[in-house]
Design a protein around this motif. Structure first.
Motif, PDB file in Angstrom:
ATOM      1  N   LEU A 233       0.817  -1.212   0.000  1.00 57.39           N
ATOM      2  CA  LEU A 233       0.000   0.000   0.000  1.00 57.39           C
ATOM      3  C   LEU A 233       0.853   1.265   0.000  1.00 57.39           C
ATOM      4  CD1 LEU A 233      -2.833  -0.945   2.532  1.00 57.39           C
ATOM      5  CD2 LEU A 233      -3.117  -0.469   0.097  1.00 57.39           C
TER       6      LEU A 233
ATOM      7  N   TRP B 153      -7.252  -7.969  -1.905  1.00 60.51           N
ATOM      8  CA  TRP B 153      -7.289  -7.596  -3.319  1.00 60.51           C
ATOM      9  C   TRP B 153      -8.403  -8.332  -4.051  1.00 60.51           C
ATOM     10  CZ3 TRP B 153      -4.473  -3.616  -2.741  1.00 60.51           C
ATOM     11  CH2 TRP B 153      -3.318  -3.645  -1.979  1.00 60.51           C
TER      12      TRP B 153
ATOM     13  N   VAL C 190      -8.569   2.141  -4.076  1.00 59.04           N
ATOM     14  CA  VAL C 190      -7.878   1.631  -2.886  1.00 59.04           C
ATOM     15  C   VAL C 190      -7.499   2.776  -1.956  1.00 59.04           C
ATOM     16  CG1 VAL C 190      -5.733   0.543  -2.101  1.00 59.04           C
ATOM     17  CG2 VAL C 190      -7.044  -0.482  -3.967  1.00 59.04           C
TER      18      VAL C 190
ATOM     19  N   ILE D  30     -11.741  -6.558  -3.137  1.00 60.88           N
ATOM     20  CA  ILE D  30     -11.906  -5.258  -3.807  1.00 60.88           C
ATOM     21  C   ILE D  30     -12.254  -5.466  -5.279  1.00 60.88           C
ATOM     22  CG2 ILE D  30     -10.754  -3.098  -4.435  1.00 60.88           C
ATOM     23  CD1 ILE D  30      -8.968  -3.456  -1.962  1.00 60.88           C
TER      24      ILE D  30
ATOM     25  N   VAL E 200     -13.630   0.901   0.613  1.00 59.57           N
ATOM     26  CA  VAL E 200     -12.364   0.173   0.608  1.00 59.57           C
ATOM     27  C   VAL E 200     -11.536   0.532   1.838  1.00 59.57           C
ATOM     28  CG1 VAL E 200     -10.226  -0.233  -0.648  1.00 59.57           C
ATOM     29  CG2 VAL E 200     -12.368   0.031  -1.909  1.00 59.57           C
TER      30      VAL E 200
END
Length: 425
Positions: free
Chosen positions: A194, A320, A296, A323, A302
């Motif tokens: 991230l 992942w 994201v 999402i 999210v």
């Protein structure tokens, strides 16, 4: 005088390689009438050859890629030879010294300094790399792309110094702004990605897609092949995303926490996911669009979901994938199970799981047996796996280990560079 001699040596080396390439070019143009001879000759010195004096040159990569038994047996023998392992081992300090002159380093290691095609220049890619080794970086490097490297805060200072020295030679490679202490199967592994994704998204490069990598990955396709594959997605994403198998349910229904550098269950049940989101199963690897990353970083659903995932076990196996099935996320698909995608069908990563290996005659077999070794039930590829791997549609494969068997990486390097420079895409 020393610089003059060095310059003459490099000139003679280029001329020698160019003469060899003329012969190869005559064969290529005969079988490929549409090939541009001038582009091949212009970049021929960038091809990896035995004159580079790499210790692995004792391997016959052409024969290995064709599955010839004698070449495969020779490669297997090298993996248990101590002298060979000593000759291929590169200490971290080498890169610190080698990069004191960045121009010489890039020339000696044959890094690409300009895009190989207009098509690639117009479609820049981004890479999030959790740790790395230089051969992976060289294999995927292109000057129009952008690369973020995350180095574990626990890494030895020699590793950090080596990676910093390499990245400092390239304007489009940088260390993540906020490194974390990575813990296997825990949230910090996700946080590492991230942090790189945020840095990449906020960079000036308007990349189209991002791919996340670790040090045991290696490409199976050239940059141009990757670009063309991603163009064909038309804004979609490609990653494993399936209905949750029963044996994984406890990983997300129960709370976990990090204790003494490892993750343990607390015995407490978690609250249901926010917004009534259905949790999907996948893995840590993804190929996703710029719009996906925008969601994201900015989508409140999210952001709430990520907060919820922070005390789960191995959240990278679920985040992942989940999402990807959320309505409104760019490139996502419907959450209905008809849209489930396995790791075999997704292009992100080719992984051989031990329990899926076997004889082609068996109806339960997904792929042939591993020719290397196994770590955590995943195949660490050997030379005998290469012929099969290159027939697959995946962009990257995992796992490789140059410390135990550098031959597969060496042969892939040579194959991909020759393919990229010849224009045979």
């Amino acid at each position: 005088m020393r610089l003059l001699k060095r310059g003459m040596f490099l000139l003679l080396l280029k001329l020698t390689i160019a003469l060899e390439s003329l012969w190869i070019l005559s064969l290529l143009t005969r079988s490929n009438p549409g090939l541009n001879p001038s582009s091949v000759l212009e970049n021929s010195w960038l091809e990896y050859t035995d004159s580079d004096d790499s210790p692995e040159k004792v391997c016959n990569c052409s024969a290995i890629l064709q599955g010839e038994r004698e070449a495969l047996e020779q490669a297997k023998l090298l993996t248990v030879t101590k002298d060979f392992h000593k000759s291929v081992h590169i200490p971290d300090e080498h890169y610190v010294n080698a990069t004191e002159d960045c121009s010489a380093f890039k020339l000696r290691r044959k890094y690409l300094t300009s895009p190989l095609s207009q098509e690639e220049e117009d479609f820049p890619l981004a890479y999030s790399m959790v740790q790395s080794f230089e051969r992976l970086l060289r294999a995927i490097y292109a000057p129009q792309n952008i690369y973020c490297v995350h180095v574990d805060k626990k890494a030895k200072s020699s590793v950090l110094n080596a990676i910093w020295a390499i990245t400092d030679c390239f304007p489009n490679i940088f260390l993540v702004s906020h490194p974390v202490d990575v813990v296997y199967a825990a949230w910090p592994r996700v946080q590492a990605d991230l942090n790189c994704l945020a840095d990449l998204y906020n960079s000036s490069t308007q990349w189209k897609y991002v791919i996340n990598l670790c040090g045991q990955d290696f490409p199976l396709k050239t940059n141009l092949e990757i670009v063309r594959t991603l163009r064909s997605l038309r804004g979609g994403n490609s990653l494993e995303s399936e209905e949750m198998p029963g044996y994984k349910v406890g990983r997300v229904r129960n709370s976990h926490k990090i204790i003494d550098g490892g993750i343990q269950g607390t015995g407490k049940a978690k609250e249901p996911p926010p917004f009534n989101i259905t949790i999907m199963s996948g893995n840590a690897y993804f190929v996703v669009s710029r719009g996906f990353i925008r969601s994201v970083l900015e989508d409140r659903r999210v952001l709430a979901l990520m907060e919820w995932f922070k005390d789960t076990y191995s959240p990278d196996e679920f985040l992942w994938a989940t999402i990807q099935r959320m309505p409104g996320v760019p490139g996502s698909t419907w959450p209905h199970r008809k849209y489930d995608m396995s790791d075999v069908n997704a292009i992100a990563r080719l992984v051989k799981w031990q329990w899926h290996e076997g004889s082609q005659d068996s109806p339960d077999t997904v792929y042939p047996e591993c020719h290397g070794s196994h770590v955590r039930e995943i195949c660490v590829y050997g030379a005998g796996d290469l012929q099969w791997m290159l027939k697959q549609h995946h962009l990257f494969a995992n796992k490789f280990d140059i410390d135990t068997d550098p031959v597969p990486v060496y042969c892939l390097e040579k194959y991909l560079r020759k393919r990229a420079l010849s224009g045979l895409q």
